[in-house]
Design an enzyme around this catalytic site. Structure first.
Site, PDB file in Angstrom:
ATOM      1  N   SER A 103       0.838  -1.188   0.000  1.00 41.14           N
ATOM      2  CA  SER A 103       0.000   0.000   0.000  1.00 41.14           C
ATOM      3  C   SER A 103       0.881   1.249   0.000  1.00 41.14           C
ATOM      4  CB  SER A 103      -0.965  -0.045   1.190  1.00 41.14           C
ATOM      5  OG  SER A 103      -2.012   0.879   1.032  1.00 41.14           O
TER       6      SER A 103
ATOM      7  N   GLU B 279      -9.301  -5.290  -4.088  1.00 38.37           N
ATOM      8  CA  GLU B 279      -8.663  -4.336  -3.179  1.00 38.37           C
ATOM      9  C   GLU B 279      -9.670  -3.486  -2.405  1.00 38.37           C
ATOM     10  OE1 GLU B 279      -5.441  -3.918  -2.530  1.00 38.37           O
ATOM     11  OE2 GLU B 279      -4.274  -4.596  -4.256  1.00 38.37           O
TER      12      GLU B 279
ATOM     13  N   HIS C 188      -7.864  -5.602   0.013  1.00 36.78           N
ATOM     14  CA  HIS C 188      -6.641  -4.868   0.332  1.00 36.78           C
ATOM     15  C   HIS C 188      -6.089  -5.324   1.674  1.00 36.78           C
ATOM     16  CE1 HIS C 188      -3.840  -1.582  -0.086  1.00 36.78           C
ATOM     17  NE2 HIS C 188      -4.136  -1.118   1.115  1.00 36.78           N
TER      18      HIS C 188
END
Length: 531
Positions: free
Chosen positions: A191, A319, A439
């Site tokens: 990320s 995600e 995610h």
């Protein structure tokens, strides 16, 4: 000194001697300063060398977290996290602190939307990576939020990235003593950590400090100088101050974080000025300032800036579902929200120029611009059977993480380098699999920390043999790449487009065509100030 301490391994660094502890077949050193505390005259400045110390320093506890929003991975998270100003520290997990060992080194950079994060978080415990892969693992703290990324007068841009460079310089100068090879360094992050890795690939200051890079879910979140300064002005106004280092330095770092948090709650009010950045919950991202970060990572790699660095990059299939779940919007997206998201974020949409930074567009759909019908129509045609919620999630997944990751690989190939691409498609077991391959799922899988942080949320105590096997596969591929440059699947090219699909039955296949074609030719530029 106790008898136990006398048996604990000691290593001499450039700053002084440190004492670690044997743990589960490794020796672990925590909280070693790689730079001076960035307070006082050093506040909002580039990192400065740490002061040397006499005697032997016990490296048993993680250093204090950098100041950040309340409720994040901050103070009080993780074992024996002290308070204090010594935010800039590293931790080392090593199979054997023998200078003759020359093991590959993996340097982890945490995510957290550039406003959260701390290496003391239990989910980043690197025991299994270091032990299973026979590698040395280093984790580092860097400044986040206002301290690390606000673009203010009297301070260099991207101080958080400069902290990462200083930590990598510490690795170069000291890791041999811990059994690592400074010529075999791999940076890896997820990320915002992956966005940092991408930025490091483009930064002159980071050149030569690592040989390989792994970027997990790269956000296309880079601000233009104009946008970053405008946002910083709004943050400072929340505190009744000017956006200068002199003004902001007068406020305690831990109190100043509230200004960024207050602005994040009302960023939608700025949609006419900040465009795609407005529907997010973070006012922070790396700034393409022309100096620290001269151009976006995609432009830099396409020009060959990292052709000598071997790269693994990829993303998770679903995600954005994590953010829908966090916003309690799973199954609740309306047609109006779907239209707003497509018009704001699909290629060709109004203000479309890059990406913003984190999880927040879930509550913001419908505030989007009115242009971009062609992008909206193309998405509907590509996914004709998708529900409003599925299309909403698809375009935000593509815009925020999927296409930035794929395009980074394509830029690397265009610049004469090599890249390996993966996609995680295995569904987390929580809520009957409803979280999908969301995610952050790759973090507990990679670290094997199923009972900590995101692992608690996504696994809910259900760690099957299938999950353990995929977790082992992650570590095997990542550490093999750190050792040899080969993660175990073919390099990506623009003809076959082969990627490693990570699932219960991993396979190599061509990257899915629907989203890729929609974004073909799209340039991830720095987000502009639009009004």
């Amino acid at each position: 000194m106790t008898t136990t301490e006398a048996r604990n391994p000691e290593v001499r660094t450039a700053g002084g001697a440190v004492r670690g502890r044997p743990e589960d077949g490794l020796t672990v050193f925590r909280g070693i300063p790689f730079a001076a505390p960035p307070v006082g005259e050093a506040r909002f400045q580039a990192p400065r060398p740490a002061e040397a110390w006499d005697g032997t320093r016990d490296a048993y506890a993680f250093g204090p977290p950098p100041p950040q929003d309340a409720g994040g991975l901050g103070e009080g998270v993780g074992p024996k996290v002290p308070l204090g100003d010594d935010w800039l520290t590293v931790n080392v997990w090593t199979p054997d602190p023998d200078p003759a060992a020359h093991r590959p080194v993996m340097v982890w950079i945490y995510g957290g939307a550039y406003k959260l994060g701390h290496t003391g978080s239990p989910g980043y415990d690197a025991h299994r990576i270091a032990r299973d892969g026979d590698v040395v693992v280093v984790t580092l703290n860097y400044r986040v939020g206002i301290e690390g990324f606000a673009r203010i007068e009297g301070a260099p841009a991207n101080r958080g990235l400069l902290d990462q460079v200083a930590a990598l310089e510490w690795v170069r100068d000291n890791i041999t003593a811990f059994g690592g090879d400074p010529g075999q360094v791999t940076v890896f992050g997820e990320s915002a950590g992956a966005g940092s890795v991408a930025a490091l690939l483009a930064m002159p200051a980071a050149s030569g400090l690592f040989r390989r890079a792994i970027a997990q879910s790269v956000p296309g979140t880079y601000f233009s100088e104009e946008l970053a300064r405008d946002i910083a002005t709004a943050i400072a106004a929340e505190a009744g101050l000017r956006p200068t280092a002199a003004d902001l330095s007068a406020v305690d770092p831990r109190r100043l974080t509230s200004a960024g948090a207050a602005l994040a709650e009302k960023m939608l009010q700025y949609v006419d000025r900040w465009g795609q950045a407005a529907p997010t919950v973070t006012p922070f991202s790396p700034v393409v300032d022309g100096e620290v970060l001269p151009v976006t990572p995609w432009a830099a790699l396409k020009a060959g800036a990292a052709r000598d660095v071997e790269l693994v990059v990829g993303h998770n299939r679903d995600e954005f579902r994590l953010f829908l779940a966090m916003g309690r919007q799973l199954g609740k997206i309306t047609e109006e929200q779907e239209r707003g998201a497509l018009r704001m974020f699909a290629p060709g949409a109004a203000g479309s120029a890059g990406a913003a930074g984190a999880a927040g567009a879930a509550g913001a759909a419908g505030a989007a611009g009115s242009a971009g019908e062609s992008g909206e129509d193309r998405y509907r045609a590509a996914f004709p059977d998708a529900s409003p919620g599925e299309l909403y999630e698809r375009v935000l997944t593509d815009w925020l993480f999927g296409m930035p990751s794929l395009h980074l690989a394509e830029a690397q190939v265009a610049g004469g380098g090599r890249a390996h691409v993966y996609e995680l498609t295995w569904s987390a077991p929580a809520i009957g699999g409803a979280m999908g391959a969301c995610h952050g799922l790759d973090i507990p899988l990679l670290f094997g920390t199923f009972g900590a942080d995101l692992g608690l949320l996504l696994f809910a105590g259900e760690v099957t043999a299938e999950a353990e096997a995929l977790s082992a596969r992650f570590r095997q591929s990542w550490t093999a790449f750190a050792r040899t440059g080969d993660p175990g699947w073919p390099a990506y090219d623009t003809e076959a487009r082969l990627v490693q699909v990570l699932d219960a039955q991993p396979q190599v296949r061509a990257y899915p065509e629907e989203s890729r074609r929609l974004w073909e030719g799209y340039e991830f530029a720095a987000l502009p100030l639009v009004g």
